[in-house]
Design an enzyme around this catalytic site. Structure first.
Site, PDB file in Angstrom:
ATOM      1  N   ILE A  99       0.859  -1.171   0.000  1.00  0.00           N
ATOM      2  CA  ILE A  99       0.000   0.000   0.000  1.00  0.00           C
ATOM      3  C   ILE A  99       0.899   1.226   0.000  1.00  0.00           C
ATOM      4  O   ILE A  99       2.063   1.158   0.393  1.00  0.00           O
ATOM      5  CB  ILE A  99      -0.978   0.016   1.203  1.00  0.00           C
ATOM      6  CG1 ILE A  99      -0.240  -0.112   2.539  1.00  0.00           C
ATOM      7  CG2 ILE A  99      -2.016  -1.070   1.059  1.00  0.00           C
ATOM      8  CD1 ILE A  99      -1.158  -0.091   3.753  1.00  0.00           C
ATOM      9  N   ASP A 100       0.374   2.344  -0.456  1.00  0.00           N
ATOM     10  CA  ASP A 100       1.176   3.554  -0.608  1.00  0.00           C
ATOM     11  C   ASP A 100       1.713   4.050   0.733  1.00  0.00           C
ATOM     12  O   ASP A 100       1.137   3.775   1.793  1.00  0.00           O
ATOM     13  CB  ASP A 100       0.341   4.669  -1.257  1.00  0.00           C
ATOM     14  CG  ASP A 100      -0.117   4.307  -2.658  1.00  0.00           C
ATOM     15  OD1 ASP A 100       0.603   3.552  -3.335  1.00  0.00           O
ATOM     16  OD2 ASP A 100      -1.193   4.776  -3.068  1.00  0.00           O
ATOM     17  N   LYS A 101       2.784   4.807   0.651  1.00  0.00           N
ATOM     18  CA  LYS A 101       3.439   5.334   1.855  1.00  0.00           C
ATOM     19  C   LYS A 101       2.454   6.041   2.779  1.00  0.00           C
ATOM     20  O   LYS A 101       2.469   5.841   3.990  1.00  0.00           O
ATOM     21  CB  LYS A 101       4.552   6.305   1.440  1.00  0.00           C
ATOM     22  CG  LYS A 101       5.224   7.024   2.618  1.00  0.00           C
ATOM     23  CD  LYS A 101       6.426   7.835   2.148  1.00  0.00           C
ATOM     24  CE  LYS A 101       6.030   9.066   1.364  1.00  0.00           C
ATOM     25  NZ  LYS A 101       5.515  10.151   2.248  1.00  0.00           N
TER      26      LYS A 101
END
Length: 304
Positions: A138-140
């Site tokens: 998942i994105d930062k």
């Protein structure tokens, strides 16, 4: 070979500091990394070297010369990981907002992988030395649950479930605008944006099918709290799909409006993760509550 990326400044980035303007182009480019690239002469404005405090003007062309990847030594780092489940095959961990999942240029340390390597000796090697055990990411600036494989057997079983679309992945998000209908499905292919290679977009060219289901949890004056369930798992899928139907995520630096809620990064949380255990076949499901900053924003919206 060095890679070069060009960024063209428009009205939306007018007067932004160059380090901010560049770092928002890619989730894996931290602002500190961009500042170092500027100092090293890897970022040019209209062909000339610049300083990190340069204010962008409409029409500027920023050239980012990405250095060749470093030979990274992924070192174990002791971290207070929020682990929801663990056995000899799989770990389910709740990733905080702001943490990068795996090492890359600019993020050689402080990533989830660094913490996992300190926590356990064995992780799947299928995705290589930089992404041991990582089945999906998942994105930062997205928080929430991830499943991590401890061995190659578990890794292959979990990936097969992702391909078969049998993994349950539900997210909570706050979006701009008031969605009038209670439920909906977005079935729109996603591919690389030709105008911005660091962004994704809905397109028929070089794209892959993408399906997101959503339902409204609560409506506010100018925002809507929604649950999104992934059928597929494309890069930035929820962020791109919600923008596509006119309701971009609050706080999203890449796909959302500048005037937004006071939150660092997109208001998106992977709250529910369910899958068949790779060895026993038993379905297991986990829920992680939204983080404190997300909860605070919801309360403030209710009080408006």
């Amino acid at each position: 070979m060095e890679e070069t990326v060009q960024i063209h400044i428009d009205e939306t980035q007018k007067n932004d500091r160059i380090d901010k303007a560049v770092s928002t182009q890619n989730d894996e480019w931290s602002r500190s990394q961009v500042q170092q690239w500027i100092k090293d002469g890897h970022i040019l404005v209209n062909g000339e070297k610049t300083k990190p405090n340069y204010k962008c003007s409409v029409g500027d062309t920023i050239t980012v010369i990405i250095p060749e990847p470093e030979a990274l030594d992924v070192a174990p780092e002791e971290m207070d990981l929020d682990i929801y489940f663990e056995d000899s095959d799989v770990i389910v961990v709740n990733k905080p907002r702001g943490m990068v999942v795996h090492p890359a240029v600019g993020h050689a340390s402080g990533t989830l992988v660094n913490g996992l390597m300190a926590h356990c000796k064995d992780l799947s090697g299928i995705n290589g030395v930089l992404r041991p055990g990582i089945v999906h990411r998942i994105d930062k600036d997205t928080s929430g649950l991830l499943m991590v494989a401890k061995n190659d057997f578990a890794h292959e079983k979990l990936v097969n479930q992702l391909v078969a679309k049998s993994v349950t992945r539900k997210y909570e998000a706050i979006v701009h605008g008031v969605i009038s209908h209670d439920v909906g499905t977005i079935d729109a292919p996603i591919g690389r944006d030709k105008k911005d290679r660091q962004a994704m977009t809905v397109t028929d060219e070089n794209s892959r099918n993408a399906v997101t289901h959503f339902r409204v949890l609560e409506r506010f004056k100018d925002f809507t709290h929604v649950e999104c369930q992934l059928e597929t798992g494309r890069t930035h899928q929820i962020r791109v799909h919600m923008k596509y139907i006119g309701y971009p995520l609050a706080g999203d630096p890449k796909y959302g409006p500048k005037k937004t809620l006071d939150i660092e990064g997109q208001a998106l949380h992977a709250g529910v993760l369910g899958f068949d255990h790779p060895r026993t076949g038993e379905y297991i499901e986990f829920q992680a509550p939204i983080p404190a900053d997300f909860e605070h924003i919801l309360k403030s919206l209710k009080n408006r």
